[in-house]
Design an enzyme around this catalytic site. Structure first.
Site, mmCIF file in Angstrom:
data_model
loop_
_atom_site.group_PDB
_atom_site.id
_atom_site.type_symbol
_atom_site.label_atom_id
_atom_site.label_comp_id
_atom_site.label_asym_id
_atom_site.label_seq_id
_atom_site.Cartn_x
_atom_site.Cartn_y
_atom_site.Cartn_z
ATOM 1 N N GLY A 149 41.315 44.483 41.837
ATOM 2 C CA GLY A 149 41.173 45.723 40.975
ATOM 3 C C GLY A 149 41.124 46.998 41.526
ATOM 4 O O GLY A 149 41.409 46.971 42.850
ATOM 5 N N GLY A 150 40.955 48.099 40.793
ATOM 6 C CA GLY A 150 41.122 49.444 41.687
ATOM 7 C C GLY A 150 40.001 49.840 42.390
ATOM 8 O O GLY A 150 40.016 50.627 43.448
ATOM 9 N N LYS A 158 33.451 40.111 38.958
ATOM 10 C CA LYS A 158 34.484 41.339 39.578
ATOM 11 C C LYS A 158 33.543 42.020 40.283
ATOM 12 O O LYS A 158 32.326 42.561 39.675
ATOM 13 C CB LYS A 158 34.947 42.108 38.516
ATOM 14 N N GLY A 189 37.670 47.018 43.482
ATOM 15 C CA GLY A 189 37.108 45.729 44.063
ATOM 16 C C GLY A 189 38.048 44.721 43.760
ATOM 17 O O GLY A 189 38.831 44.712 43.090
ATOM 18 N N CYS A 190 37.360 43.384 44.212
ATOM 19 C CA CYS A 190 38.092 42.102 43.908
ATOM 20 C C CYS A 190 37.486 41.439 42.842
ATOM 21 O O CYS A 190 36.261 41.437 42.316
ATOM 22 C CB CYS A 190 38.222 41.308 45.276
ATOM 23 N N ASP A 233 44.930 50.894 29.407
ATOM 24 C CA ASP A 233 45.381 50.299 30.584
ATOM 25 C C ASP A 233 45.896 48.812 30.171
ATOM 26 O O ASP A 233 45.715 47.875 30.928
ATOM 27 C CB ASP A 233 44.458 50.244 31.472
#
Length: 433
Positions: A156-157, A175, A159-160, A272
């Protein structure tokens, strides 16, 4: 309660009217206008005057009926007061209701998964809008194997996303958001608040969250097939997605969007939507995820919101003028539909300094029936009814119109997709062998 009292009052009025305004008494008064008032006055104020046995018997019957009505009315009043007191007590004890309505579909198969989590030592907390399971960060660290790189299933923007094994080897997705900025914290809080209120079979299920000074965590249901982006543009290049399966994914996504736009109060704009935010379970059921940028219309407004999104999916009016509406999500959905149809990414690099938009490239060919079959994803080429292909292409063209008012509502798109999806996959199409 007011409605109940009103109905009971009408019931009493009806009894009164039928018992005391009988046809015989009313006709007597009508035929003897001068006698009726005197007769009533005498019988009321002169109890010593003797009357005939018929009149006396009728008076006794009326007295008994009047006494019965008084007793029943008093009893009814007591019952109403008791019910009202009980209702007030329950209202004080009950939690505040969630304003966003439940999903249009039934309980998802994942409800069993949520119940299995009850044995995990978690703290149940409530926000002003919904309930959220509060996980301990050490529990999540253990569940992800210390957040090992081998357990990363998404990026993600901030983190993972990690695959996690919770109690009794139950699978989940965690997440991890690095709280490096206020924006990251806002997105975390926004996503948790929104998903705590939303329950729909085509929206990702929130299992809980955790927050620390340096990191925040969102726990979701695990979607075994990953994202639509992985399936279309990953190593398999869409080989697992047949034409009908792609139409089912489009239909599932449209249903999720329709719930956000039409059934949430206030309506929610995802802001998004893209193939990497459409996740697939083991049966390729699609669910919309990642609500960090989503906004509630009327709460945050819908115009001049800070520009956010992913290049290739952002609607022109939002990109140029900052005007955000539900039609912005419809535009992004149209791009996803083109990905499913053509198997191409929304933006492709022609050279290190030049990119090409999928919408710009495809638009002239989508409206040309002679060219359209040649640009379809080779994996599904010649596997569909051409009439259905033209219909989907027309839908995509309408969704990505530069002018928002020319785009359809997501409800219209949904209704157009239903006849193209087989019955066994959630549509109404009956296939002939």
């Amino acid at each position: 309660m007011k409605k109940l009292v009103h109905l009971q009052f009408l019931f009493l009025v009806k009894i009164f009217a039928t018992q005391f305004l009988t046809p015989s008494s009313s006709s007597f008064a009508a035929s003897n206008p001068s006698i009726a008032p005197v007769y009533t006055t005498m019988t009321t104020f002169s109890p010593g005057i003797q009357m005939g046995s018929g009149e006396e018997h009728r008076l006794d019957a009326h007295k008994k009926l009047l006494i019965g009505l008084i007793i029943s009315s008093s009893s009814l009043g007591i019952v109403i007061l008791i019910c009202f007191g009980f209702w007030m007590y329950c209202r004080k004890k009950a939690p505040k209701p969630i304003k966003i309505p439940d999903a249009e579909s039934g309980t998802s198969s994942f409800s069993m998964f949520v119940r299995r989590l009850s044995s995990i030592k978690t703290q149940r907390t409530s926000s002003n809008q919904g309930y959220v399971q509060r996980f301990d960060s050490k529990t999540l660290e253990k569940a992800t194997g210390g957040f090992k790189d081998s357990n990363v299933i998404g990026q993600g923007g901030f983190g993972c996303v990690y695959k996690a094994s919770l109690d009794s080897n139950t699978k989940a997705a965690v997440k991890k958001i690095e709280n490096v900025s206020q924006e990251a914290k806002r997105e975390f809080q926004n996503e948790v608040e929104l998903l705590s209120k939303i329950q729909h079979s085509n929206i990702i299920s929130l299992l809980g969250s955790a927050s620390e000074i340096n990191s925040s965590f969102v726990v979701y249901e695990l979607m075994e097939k990953g994202s639509l982006d992985d399936q279309l543009h990953g190593p398999s290049c869409g080989s697992a997605l047949t034409w009908h399966m792609r139409m089912k994914i489009a239909l599932d996504t449209a249903r999720g969007l329709e719930y956000l736009h039409e059934h949430c109060r206030p309506p929610v704009i995802h802001r998004d939507l893209k193939s990497s935010n459409i996740l697939l379970d083991s049966s390729f059921n699609a669910k919309i995820s990642d609500f960090g940028l989503a906004v509630s219309v009327g709460v945050h407004g819908s115009n001049n919101i800070k520009l956010s999104g992913t290049l290739g999916y952002v609607a022109p009016e939002y990109l140029l003028d900052g005007k955000l509406t539900d039609k912005s999500d419809v535009y992004a959905f149209g791009v996803v539909l083109l990905e499913l149809l053509l198997g191409r990414r929304p933006v492709e690099k022609l050279s290190p300094s030049q990119c090409q938009s999928l919408v710009t490239w495809a638009m002239p060919q989508l409206t040309d029936r002679s060219k359209l079959p040649n640009i379809v994803d080779p994996v599904i080429k010649d596997t569909m009814d051409l009439k259905h292909l033209y219909q989907v292409a027309a839908m995509a063209v309408l969704c990505v119109q530069p002018e928002p008012s020319y785009r359809p509502l997501i409800t219209d798109v949904l209704h157009s997709l239903v006849p193209l999806v087989p019955v066994e996959l959630g549509g109404t199409l009956r296939l002939t062998r």
